[in-house]
Design an enzyme around this catalytic site. Structure first.
Site, PDB file in Angstrom:
ATOM      1  N   CYS A   7       0.937  -1.509   0.025  1.00 25.78           N
ATOM      2  CA  CYS A   7      -0.201   0.040  -0.466  1.00 25.78           C
ATOM      3  C   CYS A   7       0.552   1.318  -0.737  1.00 25.78           C
ATOM      4  O   CYS A   7       1.632   1.551  -0.525  1.00 25.78           O
ATOM      5  CB  CYS A   7      -1.219  -0.226   1.346  1.00 25.78           C
ATOM      6  N   SER A  14      -2.009  -2.265   4.019  1.00 27.57           N
ATOM      7  CA  SER A  14      -0.820  -4.102   3.722  1.00 27.57           C
ATOM      8  C   SER A  14      -0.403  -5.008   4.773  1.00 27.57           C
ATOM      9  O   SER A  14      -0.379  -5.981   5.063  1.00 27.57           O
ATOM     10  CB  SER A  14      -0.176  -3.756   2.783  1.00 27.57           C
ATOM     11  N   ASP A 123      -8.709   4.031   0.877  1.00 22.29           N
ATOM     12  CA  ASP A 123      -7.311   4.564   1.953  1.00 22.29           C
ATOM     13  C   ASP A 123      -8.173   4.537   3.141  1.00 22.29           C
ATOM     14  O   ASP A 123      -8.925   5.757   3.457  1.00 22.29           O
ATOM     15  CB  ASP A 123      -6.485   5.636   1.319  1.00 22.29           C
TER      16      ASP A 123
HETATM   17  P1  4NP Z   1      -2.043   3.082   4.221  1.00 25.16           P
HETATM   18  O1  4NP Z   1      -2.269   4.376   4.605  1.00 25.16           O
HETATM   19  O2  4NP Z   1      -0.882   3.124   2.350  1.00 25.16           O
HETATM   20  O3  4NP Z   1      -3.392   1.728   4.556  1.00 25.16           O
HETATM   21  O4  4NP Z   1      -0.753   1.873   4.639  1.00 25.16           O
HETATM   22  C1  4NP Z   1      -2.245   5.342   4.654  1.00 25.16           C
HETATM   23  C2  4NP Z   1      -0.675   5.932   6.450  1.00 25.16           C
HETATM   24  C3  4NP Z   1      -0.535   6.981   6.075  1.00 25.16           C
HETATM   25  C4  4NP Z   1      -0.469   7.809   5.038  1.00 25.16           C
HETATM   26  C5  4NP Z   1      -1.387   7.661   3.644  1.00 25.16           C
HETATM   27  C6  4NP Z   1      -1.893   6.409   3.762  1.00 25.16           C
HETATM   28  N1  4NP Z   1       0.284   9.046   5.353  1.00 25.16           N
HETATM   29  O5  4NP Z   1      -0.548   9.794   4.033  1.00 25.16           O
HETATM   30  O6  4NP Z   1       0.933   8.820   6.214  1.00 25.16           O
END
Ligand code: 4NP
Length: 150
Positions: A7, A14, A123
């Protein structure tokens, strides 16, 4: 079989995919390995998001040992199947592929449930309510993967 779940941050989606697949590998007695990674580096070394960890626990899974790491081009050589959570992750992985054989290892995970739809796992980072949906989608996808390749 070596499977990598990918991810963006490797802290929300993930890690759940890794935990769910690890559990199914164990349940089915399969000689498979699963790992996860993020295309971004912001959270490298961190535990999974507390909301992912509590969602896992609600379903009897413990993902507290996982630490975030960044996806690297070498993963395209080392893993047999690489599952992207959404189309942005998919594009970022494909960009690092050096040949068609590497590209063919990469798929959007929900295409195992609904082939050809290119549906993304949403997300949940900015949405406290999204984690249960993510769990449910990933559980269905991992079940399909096990049935397909076991
Ligand atoms: P993930 O979610 O891709 O499912 O782990 C996210 C975690 C952090 C961020 C974006 C999506 N971020 O922008 O920090």
């Amino acid at each position: 079989m070596k499977i990598l779940m990918v991810c963006l941050g490797n802290i929300c989606r993930s890690p759940l995919a890794e935990g769910i697949m690890q559990d199914k590998i164990k349940q089915h007695g399969l000689d498979w390995e699963v790992d996860s990674a993020g295309t971004g580096a912001w959270h490298v070394g961190e535990l999974a998001d507390p909301r992912s960890r509590s969602t896992a626990k609600l379903h009897g899974l413990d993902i507290d040992h996982q630490r975030a790491r960044q996806f690297r081009a070498k993963d395209l050589q080392e893993f047999d199947l690489i599952y992207a959570m959404d189309s942005s992750n998919y594009q970022n992985i494909i960009r690092l592929a050096e040949n068609d054989a590497e590209k063919e290892k990469v798929a959007m995970i929900m295409n195992e449930v609904k082939p050809g739809y290119n549906e993304g796992v949403p997300d949940p980072y900015y949405d406290n309510d999204g984690f249960e949906l993510v769990y449910d989608m990933l559980d269905r996808a991992c079940e399909k993967i096990v049935e397909k390749y076991k």
